[in-house]
Design a protein around this motif. Structure first.
Motif, PDB file in Angstrom:
ATOM      1  N   GLN A 112       1.357   0.435   2.372  1.00  0.00           N
ATOM      2  CA  GLN A 112       0.040   0.629   1.735  1.00  0.00           C
ATOM      3  C   GLN A 112      -0.116  -0.261   0.494  1.00  0.00           C
ATOM      4  N   ARG A 113       0.379  -1.484   0.594  1.00  0.00           N
ATOM      5  CA  ARG A 113       0.374  -2.378  -0.565  1.00  0.00           C
ATOM      6  C   ARG A 113      -0.556  -3.572  -0.409  1.00  0.00           C
ATOM      7  N   ALA A 114      -1.270  -3.670   0.695  1.00  0.00           N
ATOM      8  CA  ALA A 114      -2.188  -4.796   0.877  1.00  0.00           C
ATOM      9  C   ALA A 114      -3.327  -4.694  -0.131  1.00  0.00           C
ATOM     10  N   ARG A 115      -3.662  -5.812  -0.734  1.00  0.00           N
ATOM     11  CA  ARG A 115      -4.713  -5.827  -1.748  1.00  0.00           C
ATOM     12  C   ARG A 115      -6.060  -6.186  -1.132  1.00  0.00           C
ATOM     13  N   ALA A 116      -7.114  -5.695  -1.765  1.00  0.00           N
ATOM     14  CA  ALA A 116      -8.461  -6.041  -1.313  1.00  0.00           C
ATOM     15  C   ALA A 116      -8.728  -7.513  -1.580  1.00  0.00           C
ATOM     16  N   ALA A 141      -5.554   5.246   3.534  1.00  0.00           N
ATOM     17  CA  ALA A 141      -5.017   5.430   2.181  1.00  0.00           C
ATOM     18  C   ALA A 141      -4.994   4.109   1.432  1.00  0.00           C
ATOM     19  N   ASN A 142      -4.615   3.034   2.107  1.00  0.00           N
ATOM     20  CA  ASN A 142      -4.592   1.710   1.492  1.00  0.00           C
ATOM     21  C   ASN A 142      -6.001   1.290   1.086  1.00  0.00           C
ATOM     22  N   LEU A 143      -6.971   1.516   1.968  1.00  0.00           N
ATOM     23  CA  LEU A 143      -8.359   1.170   1.654  1.00  0.00           C
ATOM     24  C   LEU A 143      -8.844   1.922   0.416  1.00  0.00           C
ATOM     25  N   ARG A 144      -8.560   3.214   0.378  1.00  0.00           N
ATOM     26  CA  ARG A 144      -8.996   4.024  -0.763  1.00  0.00           C
ATOM     27  C   ARG A 144      -8.335   3.558  -2.063  1.00  0.00           C
TER      28      ARG A 144
END
Length: 299
Positions: A141-145, A179-182
């Protein structure tokens, strides 16, 4: 009694004696050592270093994303106000759009979230994509926007436009993906906002990773104002993944580019890549590389 010879005659006799003595032949010259052939360069991570470095460090990369999402945002409310405006291709619009809630549809990877750290790991290790490592990365869950997408999607949600994510991440990665998106500030209305690979769509047979069935599912509930992706398969079904087939899939919709469909750059991976080696992932990496080089233009 000794006979004394004239000096000149003695010198001649001495020279004659020297000339009759065989001289030692010089040793033959040793041949120069043959230089070692240069080692063949090792193909590393399918030559993906420059592509990943550009994605992570070039300001031009960020500017492309910013201008794309800013341009889309400037057009969004006009699209919403036009009751006849729809961004689904004809084959995917299986229900009338009139009266449906407006929505925007976005791919996730390299459209919304930046997975270049995963690609960087492959470059460093010399490995290739595999599902286990990819799933492990998604679960971090570490990908950045990516630049511009948070402002755009929040603007859409604020104006009553649903934000739907169609991704080829496996359906069982939905909770980690949401969760990552949020975490990155992207609006998520609920589990239905994420349509991953394996989403069941009644009376529709999904072929491979094509997204047509999921776009058809959306067509029952939403009038789609815009679509965003880094692959043409994010917009329309591609029947033949080769140069001719890809051009044919896009030909009817070229006027939609920059108005209803917004494409983003991804030099690190995508359907464009296997299209260069006849989609044959069983071929050795060196053979795939050879066919890619054959695809280049030199004039």
């Amino acid at each position: 009694m000794s006979v004394r010879l004239p000096a000149a005659l003695a010198a001649l006799i001495l020279l004659a004696g020297c000339s009759s003595t065989p001289s030692k032949a010089p040793a033959p010259a040793m041949p120069a050592p043959t230089p070692a052939a240069p080692a063949a360069p090792k193909t590393s991570a399918d030559d993906n270093l420059n592509a990943v470095a550009w994605s992570q460090t070039a300001i031009e990369h960020d500017l492309i994303y910013l201008q794309t999402y800013r341009d889309a945002q400037a057009r969004l409310l006009a699209a919403k106000a036009d009751a006849n405006w729809d961004a689904l291709p004809k084959g995917d619009r299986v229900a009338p759009a009139k009266g449906l809630q407006p929505a925007v549809v976005l791919d996730i990877d390299e459209t919304v979230l930046d997975n270049s750290p995963y690609q960087a790991r492959l470059v460093k290790s010399g490995g290739e994509y595999n599902e286990a490592d990819w799933a492990a990365w998604c679960k971090e869950q570490r990908a950045r926007a990516l630049p511009g997408v948070v402002a755009f999607t929040q603007f859409a949600a604020k104006h009553g436009i649903a934000v739907i994510y169609i991704s080829n991440r496996a359906k069982d990665l939905d909770q980690d993906t949401l969760a990552n998106l949020r975490k990155e500030g992207l609006p998520v209305s609920g589990p239905e906002a994420f349509l991953g690979l394996g989403t069941f769509v009644e009376d529709c047979d999904q072929v491979g990773t094509e997204k047509g069935c999921r776009r058809q599912l959306i067509s029952h509930k939403y009038r789609v104002l815009m679509q965003f992706g880094d692959q043409i398969g994010d917009f329309v079904t591609v029947l033949a993944n080769n140069a001719e087939g890809r051009q044919k899939a896009m030909a009817p919709y070229m006027d939609w580019i920059g108005t209803r469909w917004f494409t983003l750059p991804n030099p690190t991976y995508g359907a464009w890549d296997p299209a260069l080696f006849n989609n044959d992932w069983t071929a050795p990496r060196d053979e795939r590389r050879r066919q890619k080089i054959q695809s280049l233009r030199f004039d």
